[in-house]
Design a protein around this motif. Structure first.
Motif, PDB file in Angstrom:
ATOM      1  N   VAL A  98      48.312  33.443  28.322  1.00  0.00           N
ATOM      2  CA  VAL A  98      49.469  33.453  29.222  1.00  0.00           C
ATOM      3  C   VAL A  98      50.245  32.141  29.129  1.00  0.00           C
ATOM      4  CG1 VAL A  98      50.232  33.848  31.588  1.00  0.00           C
ATOM      5  CG2 VAL A  98      48.168  34.980  30.737  1.00  0.00           C
ATOM      6  N   CYS A  99      49.563  30.999  29.315  1.00  0.00           N
ATOM      7  CA  CYS A  99      50.298  29.738  29.379  1.00  0.00           C
ATOM      8  C   CYS A  99      50.090  28.857  28.141  1.00  0.00           C
ATOM      9  CB  CYS A  99      49.915  28.957  30.637  1.00  0.00           C
ATOM     10  SG  CYS A  99      48.212  28.376  30.629  1.00  0.00           S
ATOM     11  N   GLY A 134      41.916  34.119  25.840  1.00  0.00           N
ATOM     12  CA  GLY A 134      41.664  34.743  27.126  1.00  0.00           C
ATOM     13  C   GLY A 134      42.690  34.299  28.153  1.00  0.00           C
ATOM     14  N   THR A 135      42.373  34.452  29.420  1.00  0.00           N
ATOM     15  CA  THR A 135      43.261  34.046  30.498  1.00  0.00           C
ATOM     16  C   THR A 135      42.586  32.929  31.275  1.00  0.00           C
ATOM     17  OG1 THR A 135      43.920  36.356  30.658  1.00  0.00           O
ATOM     18  CG2 THR A 135      44.658  34.911  32.427  1.00  0.00           C
ATOM     19  N   CYS A 136      43.271  31.795  31.440  1.00  0.00           N
ATOM     20  CA  CYS A 136      42.660  30.646  32.097  1.00  0.00           C
ATOM     21  C   CYS A 136      42.552  30.892  33.612  1.00  0.00           C
ATOM     22  CB  CYS A 136      43.435  29.368  31.802  1.00  0.00           C
ATOM     23  SG  CYS A 136      44.970  29.183  32.712  1.00  0.00           S
ATOM     24  N   CYS A 139      45.914  30.918  35.535  1.00  0.00           N
ATOM     25  CA  CYS A 139      46.719  32.119  35.311  1.00  0.00           C
ATOM     26  C   CYS A 139      46.082  33.339  35.960  1.00  0.00           C
ATOM     27  CB  CYS A 139      46.921  32.345  33.814  1.00  0.00           C
ATOM     28  SG  CYS A 139      47.984  31.101  33.065  1.00  0.00           S
ATOM     29  N   LYS A 140      44.751  33.377  35.982  1.00  0.00           N
ATOM     30  CA  LYS A 140      44.061  34.476  36.670  1.00  0.00           C
ATOM     31  C   LYS A 140      44.397  34.448  38.153  1.00  0.00           C
ATOM     32  CE  LYS A 140      39.758  33.891  35.490  1.00  0.00           C
ATOM     33  NZ  LYS A 140      38.297  33.992  35.416  1.00  0.00           N
ATOM     34  N   ALA A 141      44.384  33.231  38.760  1.00  0.00           N
ATOM     35  CA  ALA A 141      44.682  33.087  40.183  1.00  0.00           C
ATOM     36  C   ALA A 141      46.118  33.505  40.463  1.00  0.00           C
ATOM     37  CB  ALA A 141      44.445  31.647  40.615  1.00  0.00           C
ATOM     38  N   GLN A 145      47.550  36.633  42.933  1.00  0.00           N
ATOM     39  CA  GLN A 145      48.493  36.394  44.031  1.00  0.00           C
ATOM     40  C   GLN A 145      49.636  37.391  44.025  1.00  0.00           C
ATOM     41  OE1 GLN A 145      49.917  32.337  43.989  1.00  0.00           O
ATOM     42  NE2 GLN A 145      47.819  31.578  44.149  1.00  0.00           N
ATOM     43  N   LYS A 146      50.081  37.734  42.806  1.00  0.00           N
ATOM     44  CA  LYS A 146      51.249  38.613  42.664  1.00  0.00           C
ATOM     45  C   LYS A 146      50.940  40.029  43.140  1.00  0.00           C
ATOM     46  CE  LYS A 146      53.406  36.226  38.838  1.00  0.00           C
ATOM     47  NZ  LYS A 146      53.183  36.206  37.392  1.00  0.00           N
TER      48      LYS A 146
END
Ligand SMILES: [Zn+2]
Ligand SMILES: [Zn+2]
Length: 147
Positions: A98-99, A134-136, A139-141, A145-146
């Protein structure tokens, strides 16, 4: 944390006959203190207030010099901009889809894979590269939230 590593790195610079300019010193220090594998652009943004006359090209140029004497590794993943790593000891990377954040992890070097590849193919192996994606955590958090 890295005063000793900084002194060692400066020793290496001196031995290689590389001139230690204030900017070069700052780039090196920033990389040693940063655990994030920054891009040249990120290094530039972090240092521009300290060196108003410095350009991104200067940062690149300093990174190239540091890479040539083995103090810095350049990481290229996909077609995003190169990231720079000051840790030259063996380690692997896990990369956020993601980032784009890169985190170090240590795992015994996969030497058996190299010898197996040599046996199976008849190649002389020079090195291998392993990346995990993967997703850090951050980014998972954000994703939770969304929802
Ligand atoms: Zn991320
Ligand atoms: Zn690394």
């Amino acid at each position: 944390m890295s005063e000793q590593r900084l002194q060692e790195a400066i020793g290496t610079l001196k031995e290689s006959g590389v001139r230690i300019t204030p900017q070069r010193h700052a780039v090196l220090e920033f990389l040693l203190n940063s655990m994030t594998h920054p891009t040249a652009d990120e290094i530039y943004k972090a240092l521009e207030s300290k060196f108003p006359n410095m350009s991104v090209a200067t940062v690149y140029n300093n990174l190239r010099v540091l890479r040539e004497i083995g103090l810095v590794r350049e990481l290229t993943y996909g077609d995003s901009s190169s990231r720079f790593d000051c840790s030259t000891t063996e380690h692997y990377h896990i990369i956020c889809d993601v980032c784009g954040k890169i985190v170090d992890f240590h795992y015994p070097s996969l030497d058996e894979v190299e010898s197996l590849a040599e046996q199976v193919t008849g190649f002389d192996v020079s090195y291998h590269r392993l990346e995990i994606y993967g997703t850090c955590e951050k980014c998972k958090a954000l994703a939770t939230q969304k929802h």
